[in-house]
Design an enzyme around this catalytic site. Structure first.
Site: not given
Ligand code: AMO
Length: 488
Positions: A411, A414, A275-276, A462, A269, A267
């Protein structure tokens, strides 16, 4: 004539004696030994040596009073040194813990005693010696050294201490020398807990008849919103690093029904938060012939199994580091998005139905039910990706069959029921401004009976923050990537 070898205690003796010996050695070296190596040995008893035939006979954890009087060979790195004149202690750490080497003048050879004086923190060391009971030492035993081998001598003092839970230096200094930083027990324990968690996840899902898959990480289209993509060159075309295995795991339910993947997600970001990450590890689960209610139940049971496994398998580390592992009771509390918005509005937050709920806003609503694990369900379809199924009984399908798993304001996961009909998926894509043609490779399988299915993605780093009480996601990642960091 035999040449006297540079022996014990050279550097401690008076300079006159040292000079006398030096001249003797020099004289001797003219006959037999190259001068440079002998002179080097005088000021540097602890020479780097090859591993050769040395092999470990015992890990630190096996060196305890029951091994008293046996000869052992231990290996590791030096985690501490104490010099009390006639007695010197070296703490030697290996992957299982720490052992004390105790060198007393007169008890071990002068050569070993003097070598020990040169041992510095972080040196990679082997010791052959006898085990002796010692109440004050780790595991109640110590090694009286007979022979030492330095495999690699530390050349510099590290810019931080590795003892203790916290470090006095900033995280960037630690990350610049991460492999050394990871010798900190409080940090390496997080990754041992990670290992337990990964095993627990695999064990749990295998028991539920899931198979583990790996999907491409170089992909053609975004799945989680276009903004957070890393573009790459793929031969003569533009491609992207996968934000999630979403579409592949969904497709695989057609053949395998229940699949999961533990792998990297990328990602881009732009924000600097605790947390990212730009590269995270996601536990992606997808199951056929169920809806979001079923996978909510699956996810909470999986979290319970993970936490129970950590409590059992990492008991000693948890105790010695005084970690507060969360209490897990099923079922987790569940709030609908709409109820939560109402509660937030009542609490004076300026938030409207349809807005995303930020961690800052959630912090304002913390009570005993939202301190631990809980779910927020039934999100507006507008804030969820195109593949999330709208609730057919909600007005204008404004609400979706979706959920987030939270830990306090963090979070963790999801998930949702997915759309399994082609026309509905195309319509949702169009509504979100996406071009269905770009997803042709995905849409074409919808002509062949995609089963109803649901799933979730759980962020591994996380989850570890929640389990170990770690504040910064960089400390639940071996080599974190963020907007400012691409090395080490
Ligand atoms: P989402 O984008 O909410 O859902 O990502 C799912 C989980 O992945 C973790 N996460 C991250 N952790 C750290 N840094 C980040 N940049 C980051 N982005 C995401 C979080 C988040 O809750 N495809 C859907 C999932 C699904 O519906 O099956 C998805 O990617 O803990």
């Amino acid at each position: 004539m035999l040449c006297p070898r540079p022996r014990q205690g050279f550097h401690e003796r008076s300079s006159a004696l040292t000079l006398a010996l030096l001249s003797k050695v020099k004289l001797c070296s003219q006959v037999q030994t190259p001068t440079t190596s002998v002179v080097k040995a005088l000021g540097d008893l602890l020479q780097e040596e090859e591993l050769g035939q040395w092999r470990r006979t015992h890990y630190s954890s096996e060196i305890n009073p029951s091994a008293s009087d046996s000869e052992v060979l231990a290996m590791g790195w030096v985690s501490g040194v104490r010099d009390h004149g006639n007695i010197r202690f070296v703490m030697l750490r290996d992957m299982r813990g720490e052992i004390q080497i105790t060198a007393k003048r007169g008890e071990c050879s002068d050569r070993v005693f003097d070598m020990i004086k040169e041992v510095k923190e972080h040196t990679s060391l082997g010791v052959r010696g006898k085990v002796r009971s010692q109440q004050k030492a780790p595991n109640g035993a110590e090694i009286v050294p007979l022979e030492l081998k330095a495999f690699s001598v530390s050349k510099k003092a590290a810019p931080f201490l590795i003892q203790g839970k916290t470090s006095s230096v900033g995280i960037d200094t630690r990350l610049d020398l991460r492999a050394v930083d990871l010798r900190r027990i409080s940090l390496s324990t997080i990754f041992r807990i990670r290992q337990t968690a990964l095993n627990a996840i695999r064990e749990f899902l295998a028991r539920q008849q899931f198979i583990e898959v790996n999907t491409p990480k170089m992909i053609a289209t975004a799945t989680e919103g276009g903004a957070a993509l890393f573009p790459i060159f793929y031969y003569d075309r533009e491609a992207f690093l996968a934000q999630s295995p979403q579409l592949y795991k969904e497709q695989l339910t057609m053949a395998f029904e229940n699949v999961f993947e533990i792998g990297p997600i990328f990602r881009a970001e732009p924000s600097r938060t605790n947390r990212h990450l730009s590269e995270a590890t996601s536990v992606d689960v997808e199951k056929a012939f169920v809806d979001y209610g079923d996978v909510i139940a699956l996810l909470e049971r999986m979290v319970l199994h993970i936490v129970d496994s950590v409590k059992e398998k990492n008991r000693d580390e948890i105790k010695s580091l005084e970690l507060k592992i969360p209490t897990v009771e099923l079922p987790f509390p569940k709030y609908t998005y709409s109820d939560l918005i109402e509660r937030l509005q009542e609490a004076g937050e300026r938030i409207h139905w349809g807005d995303d709920i930020s961690p800052q806003v959630m912090k304002g609503l913390q009570d005993e039910r939202t301190n631990g694990f809980y779910f927020i369900t039934d999100w507006p379809a507008s804030v969820k990706p195109f593949y999330v199924k709208p609730k057919s009984d909600s007005a204008e399908e404004r609400i979706s069959e979706s959920f987030d798993l939270m830990y306090g304001s963090l979070e963790l996961s999801s998930g949702s029921t997915r759309i399994n009909r082609k026309d509905q998926l195309v319509a949702r894509m169009a509504k979100q401004g996406l071009k269905p043609e770009a997803f042709d490779y995905h849409l074409r399988v919808f002509d062949y009976g995609v089963p109803p299915h649901a799933g979730f993605g759980l962020g591994m780093e996380r989850l570890l923050m929640a389990i170990t009480g770690t504040e910064n996601i960089r400390d639940t990642t071996l080599y974190p990537r963020d907007i400012d960091r691409l090395a080490p």
